[in-house]
Design a protein around this motif. Structure first.
Motif, mmCIF file in Angstrom:
data_model
loop_
_atom_site.group_PDB
_atom_site.id
_atom_site.type_symbol
_atom_site.label_atom_id
_atom_site.label_comp_id
_atom_site.label_asym_id
_atom_site.label_seq_id
_atom_site.Cartn_x
_atom_site.Cartn_y
_atom_site.Cartn_z
ATOM 1 N N ASP A 1 -20.133 109.425 95.413
ATOM 2 C CA ASP A 1 -21.220 109.645 96.363
ATOM 3 C C ASP A 1 -21.501 108.388 97.188
ATOM 4 O O ASP A 1 -21.819 108.471 98.377
ATOM 5 N N GLY A 2 -21.380 107.211 96.577
ATOM 6 C CA GLY A 2 -21.588 105.972 97.321
ATOM 7 C C GLY A 2 -20.560 105.767 98.419
ATOM 8 O O GLY A 2 -20.884 105.309 99.522
ATOM 9 N N LEU A 3 -19.321 106.127 98.135
ATOM 10 C CA LEU A 3 -18.276 106.022 99.152
ATOM 11 C C LEU A 3 -18.534 106.999 100.294
ATOM 12 O O LEU A 3 -18.246 106.697 101.462
ATOM 13 N N GLN A 4 -19.098 108.160 99.970
ATOM 14 C CA GLN A 4 -19.426 109.124 101.019
ATOM 15 C C GLN A 4 -20.492 108.574 101.960
ATOM 16 O O GLN A 4 -20.434 108.803 103.176
ATOM 17 N N VAL A 5 -21.446 107.842 101.418
ATOM 18 C CA VAL A 5 -22.489 107.234 102.252
ATOM 19 C C VAL A 5 -21.861 106.258 103.237
ATOM 20 O O VAL A 5 -22.159 106.269 104.444
ATOM 21 N N GLN A 6 -20.975 105.398 102.753
ATOM 22 C CA GLN A 6 -20.327 104.419 103.631
ATOM 23 C C GLN A 6 -19.456 105.100 104.680
ATOM 24 O O GLN A 6 -19.389 104.653 105.829
ATOM 25 N N PHE B 1 -25.567 116.254 102.824
ATOM 26 C CA PHE B 1 -25.713 115.967 101.401
ATOM 27 C C PHE B 1 -26.334 114.595 101.201
ATOM 28 O O PHE B 1 -27.252 114.421 100.396
ATOM 29 N N ASN B 2 -25.848 113.600 101.934
ATOM 30 C CA ASN B 2 -26.381 112.243 101.788
ATOM 31 C C ASN B 2 -27.866 112.179 102.131
ATOM 32 O O ASN B 2 -28.665 111.569 101.418
ATOM 33 N N VAL B 3 -28.230 112.819 103.236
ATOM 34 C CA VAL B 3 -29.626 112.789 103.693
ATOM 35 C C VAL B 3 -30.536 113.482 102.680
ATOM 36 O O VAL B 3 -31.588 112.964 102.292
ATOM 37 N N LEU B 4 -30.133 114.655 102.235
ATOM 38 C CA LEU B 4 -30.979 115.417 101.317
ATOM 39 C C LEU B 4 -31.056 114.756 99.945
ATOM 40 O O LEU B 4 -32.107 114.783 99.298
ATOM 41 N N ALA B 5 -29.952 114.160 99.495
ATOM 42 C CA ALA B 5 -29.969 113.486 98.193
ATOM 43 C C ALA B 5 -30.963 112.331 98.214
ATOM 44 O O ALA B 5 -31.677 112.090 97.227
#
Length: 225
Positions: free
Chosen positions: A184-189, A124-128
């Motif tokens: 979503d930002g927390l998911q990136v970290q 999800f992070n990569v595609l977003a």
């Protein structure tokens, strides 16, 4: 059964039906394996650098066999995202929230669930990030996704303002947009440091602070969340 009908005369139809069901089951199982493999590839290489041939190889089929289930790499990407959405909606958003607190408690449970599926969250992070390009095949999906999130959260938040749970004048759209951005930002970290970063704890603390700042009585998350 008619008296002049012998059992053997009916068996081919029954066998064909049984074989048909078996074929469908094999097809569904293979389709699921392709989707699972695609998640890992999109997570590791993104959409453009992923290869249908490599995905098919991981599943143990040919690229032609993969294309029997999915028309193109773009179609495969759309189906991967659609399956993830359907799963999340069924688990967490299949009913209307009765309060803002219940809404945020559900989001905490979603964060907990995301912490158990590293591959999907990294994908999800990569595609977003890639989908910031308007020409990316997932651009429309992510644009629509954030619109849907804000709309879905705005309902219970608006009702919470009307019922007196939230303070009058609360900007519910801004609250919903901020919540999506924080989550979503927390998911990136977390994806960058899954063992050292407590994604669920951070989001739980954020949700509690937010609720205490906008609820009339200063109430945060329930103690058992």
């Amino acid at each position: 059964m008619a008296q002049n009908e012998r059992p053997s005369e009916r068996s081919p139809g029954r066998k064909a039906a049984s074989a048909g069901r078996g074929t469908y089951a094999v097809g569904d199982e293979r389709r699921s394996r392709i989707l699972d493999a695609a998640v890992e590839h999109f997570a590791q290489w993104g959409f453009h650098a992923s290869s249908l041939a490599r995905i098919a190889k991981d599943v143990g089929i040919t690229q032609g066999g993969l294309l029997h289930h999915f028309r193109s790499k773009e179609d495969l990407l759309v189906q991967v995202l659609a399956r993830a959405d359907e799963n999340d909606k069924e688990k967490f958003f299949s009913h209307e929230f009765v309060s803002a607190v219940e809404c945020y408690a559900c989001l905490v449970r979603l964060a907990e669930y995301n912490s158990t599926r590293f591959g999907r969250t990294r994908m999800f992070n990569v595609l977003a990030a890639e989908a910031g390009d308007p020409g990316h095949p997932a651009h429309a999906y992510f644009t629509r996704r954030y619109t849907d999130i804000v709309e879905h959260m705005s309902g219970p938040l608006r009702q919470a303002v009307e019922s007196g749970e939230l303070k009058p004048g609360t900007d519910i759209v801004a609250v919903a947009q901020e919540t999506a951005a924080v989550m979503d930002g927390l998911q990136v970290q977390w994806v960058l440091d899954p063992k050292g970063f407590d994604m669920v704890g951070r989001f739980c603390a954020y949700a509690d602070r937010l609720l205490r700042s906008i609820t009339v009585d200063g109430r945060g998350l329930p103690a058992d969340v």
